[in-house]
Scaffold this motif. Sequence first.
Motif, PDB file in Angstrom:
ATOM      1  N   VAL A   1       0.838  -1.199   0.000  1.00 30.76           N
ATOM      2  CA  VAL A   1       0.000   0.000   0.000  1.00 30.76           C
ATOM      3  C   VAL A   1       0.876   1.254   0.000  1.00 30.76           C
ATOM      4  CG1 VAL A   1      -1.602   1.327   1.432  1.00 30.76           C
ATOM      5  CG2 VAL A   1      -1.969  -1.124   1.094  1.00 30.76           C
TER       6      VAL A   1
ATOM      7  N   SER B   1      -9.109  -8.281  -3.069  1.00 30.77           N
ATOM      8  CA  SER B   1      -8.836  -7.907  -1.676  1.00 30.77           C
ATOM      9  C   SER B   1     -10.057  -7.249  -1.067  1.00 30.77           C
ATOM     10  CB  SER B   1      -7.662  -6.928  -1.688  1.00 30.77           C
ATOM     11  OG  SER B   1      -7.545  -6.288  -0.444  1.00 30.77           O
TER      12      SER B   1
ATOM     13  N   TYR C   1      -2.857   0.960  -4.821  1.00 25.44           N
ATOM     14  CA  TYR C   1      -2.921  -0.505  -4.797  1.00 25.44           C
ATOM     15  C   TYR C   1      -4.384  -0.967  -4.809  1.00 25.44           C
ATOM     16  CZ  TYR C   1      -3.263  -5.167  -2.910  1.00 25.44           C
ATOM     17  OH  TYR C   1      -3.619  -6.475  -2.730  1.00 25.44           O
TER      18      TYR C   1
ATOM     19  N   ASN D   1       5.340  -4.090   6.353  1.00 28.19           N
ATOM     20  CA  ASN D   1       4.223  -3.156   6.551  1.00 28.19           C
ATOM     21  C   ASN D   1       3.117  -3.809   7.362  1.00 28.19           C
ATOM     22  OD1 ASN D   1       4.998  -0.918   4.814  1.00 28.19           O
ATOM     23  ND2 ASN D   1       4.738  -2.346   3.114  1.00 28.19           N
TER      24      ASN D   1
ATOM     25  N   LEU E   1       1.036  -6.396   9.955  1.00 27.32           N
ATOM     26  CA  LEU E   1       1.153  -6.600  11.404  1.00 27.32           C
ATOM     27  C   LEU E   1       1.928  -7.865  11.795  1.00 27.32           C
ATOM     28  CD1 LEU E   1       0.362  -5.655  14.251  1.00 27.32           C
ATOM     29  CD2 LEU E   1      -1.772  -6.930  13.991  1.00 27.32           C
TER      30      LEU E   1
ATOM     31  N   TYR F   1       5.637  -8.001  11.109  1.00 32.13           N
ATOM     32  CA  TYR F   1       6.314  -7.030  11.986  1.00 32.13           C
ATOM     33  C   TYR F   1       6.486  -7.622  13.386  1.00 32.13           C
ATOM     34  CZ  TYR F   1       8.090  -2.438  13.130  1.00 32.13           C
ATOM     35  OH  TYR F   1       8.937  -1.407  13.475  1.00 32.13           O
TER      36      TYR F   1
ATOM     37  N   LEU G   1       7.035  -3.057  18.471  1.00 33.60           N
ATOM     38  CA  LEU G   1       5.898  -2.848  17.567  1.00 33.60           C
ATOM     39  C   LEU G   1       5.338  -1.446  17.807  1.00 33.60           C
ATOM     40  CD1 LEU G   1       3.605  -3.955  15.659  1.00 33.60           C
ATOM     41  CD2 LEU G   1       2.423  -4.645  17.756  1.00 33.60           C
ATOM     42  N   THR G   2       4.951  -0.801  16.720  1.00 34.82           N
ATOM     43  CA  THR G   2       4.206   0.453  16.850  1.00 34.82           C
ATOM     44  C   THR G   2       2.751   0.127  16.547  1.00 34.82           C
ATOM     45  OG1 THR G   2       6.114   1.637  15.999  1.00 34.82           O
ATOM     46  CG2 THR G   2       4.032   2.817  15.983  1.00 34.82           C
ATOM     47  N   ILE G   3       1.883   0.378  17.495  1.00 41.00           N
ATOM     48  CA  ILE G   3       0.443   0.150  17.253  1.00 41.00           C
ATOM     49  C   ILE G   3      -0.159   1.453  16.752  1.00 41.00           C
ATOM     50  CG2 ILE G   3      -1.781  -0.404  18.322  1.00 41.00           C
ATOM     51  CD1 ILE G   3      -0.371  -2.382  20.115  1.00 41.00           C
ATOM     52  N   PHE G   4      -0.743   1.351  15.557  1.00 37.61           N
ATOM     53  CA  PHE G   4      -1.251   2.568  14.923  1.00 37.61           C
ATOM     54  C   PHE G   4      -2.652   2.908  15.410  1.00 37.61           C
ATOM     55  CE2 PHE G   4       1.520   0.836  11.327  1.00 37.61           C
ATOM     56  CZ  PHE G   4       2.607   1.630  11.681  1.00 37.61           C
TER      57      PHE G   4
ATOM     58  N   GLY H   1      -7.362  -1.339  15.951  1.00 35.69           N
ATOM     59  CA  GLY H   1      -8.049  -1.776  14.729  1.00 35.69           C
ATOM     60  C   GLY H   1      -8.393  -3.266  14.740  1.00 35.69           C
TER      61      GLY H   1
ATOM     62  N   ARG I   1      -9.385  -6.725  12.490  1.00 30.66           N
ATOM     63  CA  ARG I   1      -9.289  -7.328  11.165  1.00 30.66           C
ATOM     64  C   ARG I   1      -9.661  -8.810  11.237  1.00 30.66           C
ATOM     65  NH1 ARG I   1      -8.769  -2.725  10.503  1.00 30.66           N
ATOM     66  NH2 ARG I   1      -7.247  -1.550   9.272  1.00 30.66           N
TER      67      ARG I   1
ATOM     68  N   TYR J   1      -8.264 -12.068  10.348  1.00 32.09           N
ATOM     69  CA  TYR J   1      -7.020 -12.753   9.967  1.00 32.09           C
ATOM     70  C   TYR J   1      -7.354 -14.180   9.553  1.00 32.09           C
ATOM     71  CZ  TYR J   1      -4.952  -8.650  12.091  1.00 32.09           C
ATOM     72  OH  TYR J   1      -4.627  -7.340  12.374  1.00 32.09           O
TER      73      TYR J   1
ATOM     74  N   ARG K   1      -2.596   5.150  11.390  1.00 30.97           N
ATOM     75  CA  ARG K   1      -1.898   5.153  10.095  1.00 30.97           C
ATOM     76  C   ARG K   1      -2.877   5.691   9.045  1.00 30.97           C
ATOM     77  NH1 ARG K   1       0.362  -0.646   8.093  1.00 30.97           N
ATOM     78  NH2 ARG K   1      -1.872  -1.069   8.041  1.00 30.97           N
TER      79      ARG K   1
HETATM   80  C1  WQD Z   1      -3.574  -4.797  10.348  1.00 32.69           C
HETATM   81  C2  WQD Z   1      -3.861  -3.971  11.592  1.00 32.69           C
HETATM   82  C3  WQD Z   1      -3.052  -1.722  11.452  1.00 32.69           C
HETATM   83  C4  WQD Z   1       1.197  -2.808  11.318  1.00 32.69           C
HETATM   84  C5  WQD Z   1      -3.325  -4.494   4.316  1.00 32.69           C
HETATM   85  C6  WQD Z   1      -3.774  -3.906   3.012  1.00 32.69           C
HETATM   86  C7  WQD Z   1      -4.862  -4.764   2.421  1.00 32.69           C
HETATM   87  C8  WQD Z   1      -4.412  -6.220   2.308  1.00 32.69           C
HETATM   88  C9  WQD Z   1      -3.857  -6.738   3.591  1.00 32.69           C
HETATM   89  C10 WQD Z   1      -3.470  -6.672   0.199  1.00 32.69           C
HETATM   90  C11 WQD Z   1      -4.321  -2.547  11.290  1.00 32.69           C
HETATM   91  C12 WQD Z   1      -2.322  -2.480  12.546  1.00 32.69           C
HETATM   92  C13 WQD Z   1      -0.178  -2.858  11.392  1.00 32.69           C
HETATM   93  C14 WQD Z   1       1.929  -2.239  12.402  1.00 32.69           C
HETATM   94  C15 WQD Z   1      -0.168  -1.828  13.529  1.00 32.69           C
HETATM   95  N1  WQD Z   1      -3.344  -6.376   1.386  1.00 32.69           N
HETATM   96  N2  WQD Z   1      -0.850  -2.382  12.480  1.00 32.69           N
HETATM   97  N3  WQD Z   1       1.200  -1.783  13.463  1.00 32.69           N
HETATM   98  O1  WQD Z   1      -3.918  -2.641   6.759  1.00 32.69           O
HETATM   99  O2  WQD Z   1      -5.615  -4.431   7.340  1.00 32.69           O
HETATM  100  O3  WQD Z   1      -4.429  -4.547   5.204  1.00 32.69           O
HETATM  101  O4  WQD Z   1      -2.855  -5.837   4.086  1.00 32.69           O
HETATM  102  O5  WQD Z   1      -4.478  -6.694  -0.443  1.00 32.69           O
HETATM  103  O6  WQD Z   1      -5.164  -4.210   1.175  1.00 32.69           O
HETATM  104  O7  WQD Z   1      -4.269  -2.589   3.270  1.00 32.69           O
HETATM  105  O8  WQD Z   1      -3.180  -5.034   7.246  1.00 32.69           O
HETATM  106  O9  WQD Z   1      -1.401  -6.062   8.572  1.00 32.69           O
HETATM  107  O10 WQD Z   1      -1.047  -3.736   7.636  1.00 32.69           O
HETATM  108  O11 WQD Z   1      -2.676  -4.067   9.497  1.00 32.69           O
HETATM  109  O12 WQD Z   1      -0.757  -1.378  14.525  1.00 32.69           O
HETATM  110  O13 WQD Z   1       3.169  -2.137  12.389  1.00 32.69           O
HETATM  111  O14 WQD Z   1      -2.643  -3.840  12.334  1.00 32.69           O
HETATM  112  O15 WQD Z   1      -3.275  -0.386  11.842  1.00 32.69           O
HETATM  113  O16 WQD Z   1      -5.255  -2.189  12.289  1.00 32.69           O
HETATM  114  P1  WQD Z   1      -4.341  -4.038   6.691  1.00 32.69           P
HETATM  115  P2  WQD Z   1      -1.979  -4.751   8.197  1.00 32.69           P
END
Ligand code: WQD
Length: 334
Positions: free
Chosen positions: A83, A121, A146, A195, A197, A200, A212-215, A226, A228, A230, A289
Amino acid sequence: MVTGGTGYIGSHTCLCLLESGYSVVVLDNLSNSSLESLNRVEKICGRSLHFIKGDIRNTKILNDIFNKFDIEAVLHFAGLKSVSESIKMPLNYYENNLGGTVSLCQAMKTAGVFKLVFSSSATVYGEPSQMPISEDFPTGIPTNAYGRSKLMVEQMLHDLSASDTRWSVALLRYFNPVGAHESGLIGEDPRGIPNNLLPYISQVAVGKLKELTIFGDNYSTKDGTGIRDYIHVVDLAEGHLSALDALQSRSGVNIWNLGTGKGYSVLEIVRAFEEASGISIPYTIAPRRPGDIAECWADPTKAGKELNWHAERDLNTMMKDTWRWQIKNQDGYK
Ligand code: WQD
Ligand code: NAD
């Protein structure tokens, strides 16, 4: 044929295909992967596949492959996926993801191959007002090049299918793929600082990254971080085989969410990883972020009904398998 088959999701899918008896031809330009992934796939299952190093934008290579092999269907993973990079280099993303798919579909048409499974996606939903997300939700406006390239490919595949009923297309909308094969031999091998989670967190766990930096911890979610959906990469890979089966008796465009239907917060993921690995993960809280949404999880009912597919691996398995891969391969495939 599997485009992008040496990559993270592609390599796990190649393994499932070989284990299910398919013959597999992989086309990959190795721009974000290593051929070692496929050596290991062959080692795990004791079967071999054909690998061609090349680019999906190269018509000659595509035509040669379609002439040489009796290709029944294409699983299309090849593309760029960062991204942040897409914001800096949008043309690369449109050229690879959109241009590459145009080139691939043209070669498929010339060869008379009309079954295509495309790696889409959940980002194409934008920021839905309600959860969980089902396939009939309108697509939104992705916040980056992306995401927009994925949405454009989807739209192009709709137009293509409408123009010729021989096409049979699956748009698989992945949620957040994580984990690795249980052998610990194949997994995600990001270049540079990750990039996403889970990569990282794993690199913090082995001491490659400090913390780790939590956004953001001020979202309106259960603990402010946030949420998601998984999904274990092997469940995701198996979803591709189910989609491939379904395309035998379906034409036009078919959309399926591939997710578990469960959402976990960043803090829940950190705790689950700590439990699975026995390693504590230091973190700090930073601002949100840009472009992130508060929550995103799937309604996977349609894939359950139409593909007879369900994600089976739980959060603990996802974390244990992520950790096994990381600890056995501190420098990825190098
Ligand atoms: C997950 C959560 C972050 C990293 C991305 C793309 C998406 C798809 C999958 C391809 C969020 C938080 C993350 C960190 C954090 N890719 N985080 N610290 O953003 O849901 O999706 O990957 O198609 O299009 O946008 O996934 O793993 O980056 O983040 O706090 O160092 O973890 O803010 O809540 P995301 P992610
Ligand atoms: P990956 O980078 O590990 O795999 C993509 C593969 O495509 C790589 O091996 C790369 O070398 C190859 N490739 C890129 N451009 C190419 C080109 N022009 N010609 C030939 N090969 C090319 O990524 P991944 O995580 O396995 O993702 C696979 C697909 O799934 C991508 O299309 C991605 O956008 C999509 N997707 C990934 C996620 C995710 O979080 N990993 C989520 C949703 C969708």
